[in-house]
Write an enzyme that holds these catalytic residues in place. Structure first.
Site, mmCIF file in Angstrom:
data_model
loop_
_atom_site.group_PDB
_atom_site.id
_atom_site.type_symbol
_atom_site.label_atom_id
_atom_site.label_comp_id
_atom_site.label_asym_id
_atom_site.label_seq_id
_atom_site.Cartn_x
_atom_site.Cartn_y
_atom_site.Cartn_z
ATOM 1 N N ASP A 185 5.137 -3.597 -6.310
ATOM 2 C CA ASP A 185 4.003 -3.747 -7.238
ATOM 3 C C ASP A 185 4.319 -4.591 -8.481
ATOM 4 O O ASP A 185 3.493 -5.403 -8.891
ATOM 5 C CB ASP A 185 3.465 -2.372 -7.662
ATOM 6 C CG ASP A 185 2.562 -1.756 -6.597
ATOM 7 O OD1 ASP A 185 2.106 -2.499 -5.700
ATOM 8 O OD2 ASP A 185 2.311 -0.546 -6.667
ATOM 9 N N LYS B 172 -6.000 0.008 -8.686
ATOM 10 C CA LYS B 172 -5.170 -0.427 -7.538
ATOM 11 C C LYS B 172 -5.840 0.021 -6.235
ATOM 12 O O LYS B 172 -5.974 -0.773 -5.302
ATOM 13 C CB LYS B 172 -3.739 0.121 -7.643
ATOM 14 C CG LYS B 172 -2.892 -0.378 -6.483
ATOM 15 C CD LYS B 172 -1.455 0.106 -6.436
ATOM 16 C CE LYS B 172 -0.858 -0.285 -5.076
ATOM 17 N NZ LYS B 172 0.448 0.304 -4.808
ATOM 18 N N GLY C 186 4.782 7.293 -3.449
ATOM 19 C CA GLY C 186 3.739 6.394 -3.956
ATOM 20 C C GLY C 186 2.539 6.362 -3.023
ATOM 21 O O GLY C 186 1.382 6.446 -3.462
ATOM 22 N N LYS C 187 2.813 6.274 -1.720
ATOM 23 C CA LYS C 187 1.716 6.286 -0.739
ATOM 24 C C LYS C 187 0.966 7.623 -0.783
ATOM 25 O O LYS C 187 -0.263 7.653 -0.690
ATOM 26 C CB LYS C 187 2.279 6.139 0.676
ATOM 27 C CG LYS C 187 2.772 4.783 1.055
ATOM 28 C CD LYS C 187 3.136 4.834 2.546
ATOM 29 C CE LYS C 187 3.855 3.614 3.018
ATOM 30 N NZ LYS C 187 4.214 3.703 4.451
ATOM 31 N N ASP D 131 1.526 2.240 7.768
ATOM 32 C CA ASP D 131 2.685 1.355 7.788
ATOM 33 C C ASP D 131 2.258 0.091 7.071
ATOM 34 O O ASP D 131 1.184 -0.455 7.335
ATOM 35 C CB ASP D 131 3.174 1.058 9.208
ATOM 36 C CG ASP D 131 4.617 0.572 9.160
ATOM 37 O OD1 ASP D 131 5.498 1.378 8.788
ATOM 38 O OD2 ASP D 131 4.872 -0.605 9.458
ATOM 39 N N SER D 132 3.089 -0.335 6.149
ATOM 40 C CA SER D 132 2.643 -1.408 5.266
ATOM 41 C C SER D 132 3.823 -2.254 4.833
ATOM 42 O O SER D 132 4.980 -1.912 5.084
ATOM 43 C CB SER D 132 1.941 -0.798 4.051
ATOM 44 O OG SER D 132 2.710 0.263 3.506
ATOM 45 N N ARG E 76 6.700 9.944 3.915
ATOM 46 C CA ARG E 76 7.571 10.558 2.914
ATOM 47 C C ARG E 76 7.602 9.712 1.642
ATOM 48 O O ARG E 76 8.361 9.988 0.727
ATOM 49 C CB ARG E 76 8.997 10.699 3.462
ATOM 50 C CG ARG E 76 9.104 11.755 4.531
ATOM 51 C CD ARG E 76 10.540 12.237 4.735
ATOM 52 N NE ARG E 76 10.526 13.504 5.464
ATOM 53 C CZ ARG E 76 10.389 13.601 6.785
ATOM 54 N NH1 ARG E 76 10.295 12.516 7.492
ATOM 55 N NH2 ARG E 76 10.368 14.779 7.365
ATOM 56 N N PHE F 226 4.489 1.454 -7.130
ATOM 57 C CA PHE F 226 5.792 1.631 -6.495
ATOM 58 C C PHE F 226 6.144 0.342 -5.747
ATOM 59 O O PHE F 226 5.367 -0.623 -5.749
ATOM 60 C CB PHE F 226 5.772 2.836 -5.536
ATOM 61 C CG PHE F 226 4.903 2.637 -4.323
ATOM 62 C CD1 PHE F 226 3.540 2.830 -4.376
ATOM 63 C CD2 PHE F 226 5.457 2.223 -3.107
ATOM 64 C CE1 PHE F 226 2.732 2.627 -3.249
ATOM 65 C CE2 PHE F 226 4.666 2.032 -1.970
ATOM 66 C CZ PHE F 226 3.300 2.227 -2.047
HETATM 67 P P1 ITT Z 1 6.911 6.131 5.305
HETATM 68 O O1 ITT Z 1 7.360 5.378 6.544
HETATM 69 O O2 ITT Z 1 7.467 7.500 5.210
HETATM 70 O O3 ITT Z 1 5.423 6.094 5.143
HETATM 71 P P2 ITT Z 1 8.113 3.894 3.893
HETATM 72 O O4 ITT Z 1 8.288 3.555 2.451
HETATM 73 O O5 ITT Z 1 9.337 3.759 4.782
HETATM 74 O O6 ITT Z 1 7.501 5.366 3.995
HETATM 75 P P3 ITT Z 1 6.906 1.673 5.313
HETATM 76 O O7 ITT Z 1 7.884 1.676 6.407
HETATM 77 O O8 ITT Z 1 5.455 1.483 5.655
HETATM 78 O O9 ITT Z 1 6.945 3.035 4.495
HETATM 79 O O10 ITT Z 1 7.338 0.572 4.252
HETATM 80 C C1 ITT Z 1 6.439 0.140 3.309
HETATM 81 C C2 ITT Z 1 7.176 -0.624 2.217
HETATM 82 O O11 ITT Z 1 6.375 -1.749 1.854
HETATM 83 C C3 ITT Z 1 7.291 0.240 0.973
HETATM 84 O O12 ITT Z 1 8.494 0.960 0.968
HETATM 85 C C4 ITT Z 1 7.198 -0.802 -0.124
HETATM 86 O O13 ITT Z 1 8.455 -1.399 -0.310
HETATM 87 C C5 ITT Z 1 6.253 -1.849 0.463
HETATM 88 N N1 ITT Z 1 4.851 -1.524 0.084
HETATM 89 C C6 ITT Z 1 3.855 -1.062 0.896
HETATM 90 N N2 ITT Z 1 2.734 -0.823 0.206
HETATM 91 C C7 ITT Z 1 3.017 -1.131 -1.073
HETATM 92 C C8 ITT Z 1 2.290 -1.070 -2.267
HETATM 93 O O14 ITT Z 1 1.057 -0.592 -2.303
HETATM 94 N N3 ITT Z 1 2.892 -1.467 -3.384
HETATM 95 C C9 ITT Z 1 4.156 -1.919 -3.374
HETATM 96 N N4 ITT Z 1 4.935 -1.973 -2.302
HETATM 97 C C10 ITT Z 1 4.370 -1.593 -1.140
#
Ligand code: ITT
Length: 210
Positions: free
Chosen positions: A164, A184, A20-21, A78-79, A17, A161
């Site tokens: 970043d 990016k 940005g992803k 998941d990141s 959801r 997002f």
């Molecule tokens: P979904 O689970 O729905 O995919 P989420 O935002 O909760 O959305 P995560 O649990 O994987 O996803 O959390 C990832 C967080 O890590 C994200 O909200 C950012 O704060 C950070 N993050 C991950 N990738 C990033 C990126 O490319 N640039 C900046 N911050 C990033």
């Protein structure tokens, strides 16, 4: 009478959801002949609780839930950001670092606050992404990507997002929020993870279709 039919496009649901992803994943997947759906197409799927202790566990959890609910192949990411000086935090808690209802702004402010006395040479960090593809028949594929950098002392740039604006790519001398979308994706953890996943895509899809 016979009709010339266009081959049906393979359908994939993005199990995220995070807007940005979604943008980044859609652009990385374009050109692969996939019909990409999102969770907006399945309003009956509620919040997916991330109870895993690792990126891989949470990524699989999200993709498995969505594959089961939709009967389609699901792709999750998941990141998070891992900071050496903070013992790898915020890590899997990156999205909710400041508080349970966190915003990107509050997460960034907390990171700046806790790191205010940490000198430049001790601010090494990396973004990590684990992407998971799961088919309704149980076939699964995982890949990980990393992006090394340094935590800045103040936000820079207005793109991207999450963290970043605080993530400095040392080679480029630019923050992730100062990069174009394409730049990016070419360097990021998510771009690397997805390219690794797509390398095994034909084999995955053949097994997913059995
Ligand atoms: P979904 O689970 O729905 O995919 P989420 O935002 O909760 O959305 P995560 O649990 O994987 O996803 O959390 C990832 C967080 O890590 C994200 O909200 C950012 O704060 C950070 N993050 C991950 N990738 C990033 C990126 O490319 N640039 C900046 N911050 C990033």
């Amino acid at each position: 009478m016979t009709y010339a039919k266009e081959p049906l496009k393979k359908t994939l649901v993005l199990a995220t959801r995070n807007a940005g992803k979604i943008k980044e994943l859609e652009s990385l997947l374009s050109g692969y002949g996939l019909h990409v759906l999102g969770l907006g197409d399945f309003p009956e799927i509620g919040e997916i609780e991330e109870t895993g202790a690792t990126f891989a566990e949470n990524s699989l959890l999200k993709a498995r839930t969505v594959a089961k609910a939709t009967g389609l192949v699901a792709l999750a990411d998941d990141s998070g950001l891992m900071v050496d000086a903070l013992g790898g935090a915020p890590g899997v808690y990156s999205a909710r670092y400041s508080d349970p209802g966190a915003t990107d702004e509050r997460n960034n402010q907390k990171l700046l606050d806790v790191m205010q006395d940490i000198p430049e040479e001790k601010r090494a960090c990396r973004f990590v992404s684990v992407v998971a593809a799961v088919a309704p028949n149980g076939v699964e594929l995982l890949a990980e990507g990393r992006w090394e950098g340094r935590v800045l002392f103040a936000p820079r740039g207005s793109g991207g997002f999450g963290y970043d604006p605080l993530f400095l790519d040392l080679e480029l001398g630019q923050s992730a929020a100062e990069l174009s979308h394409a730049d990016k994706n070419a360097r990021s953890h998510r771009g690397s993870a997805l390219r690794a996943l797509l390398a095994d895509w034909p084999d995955f899809w053949a097994r997913a279709s059995r």
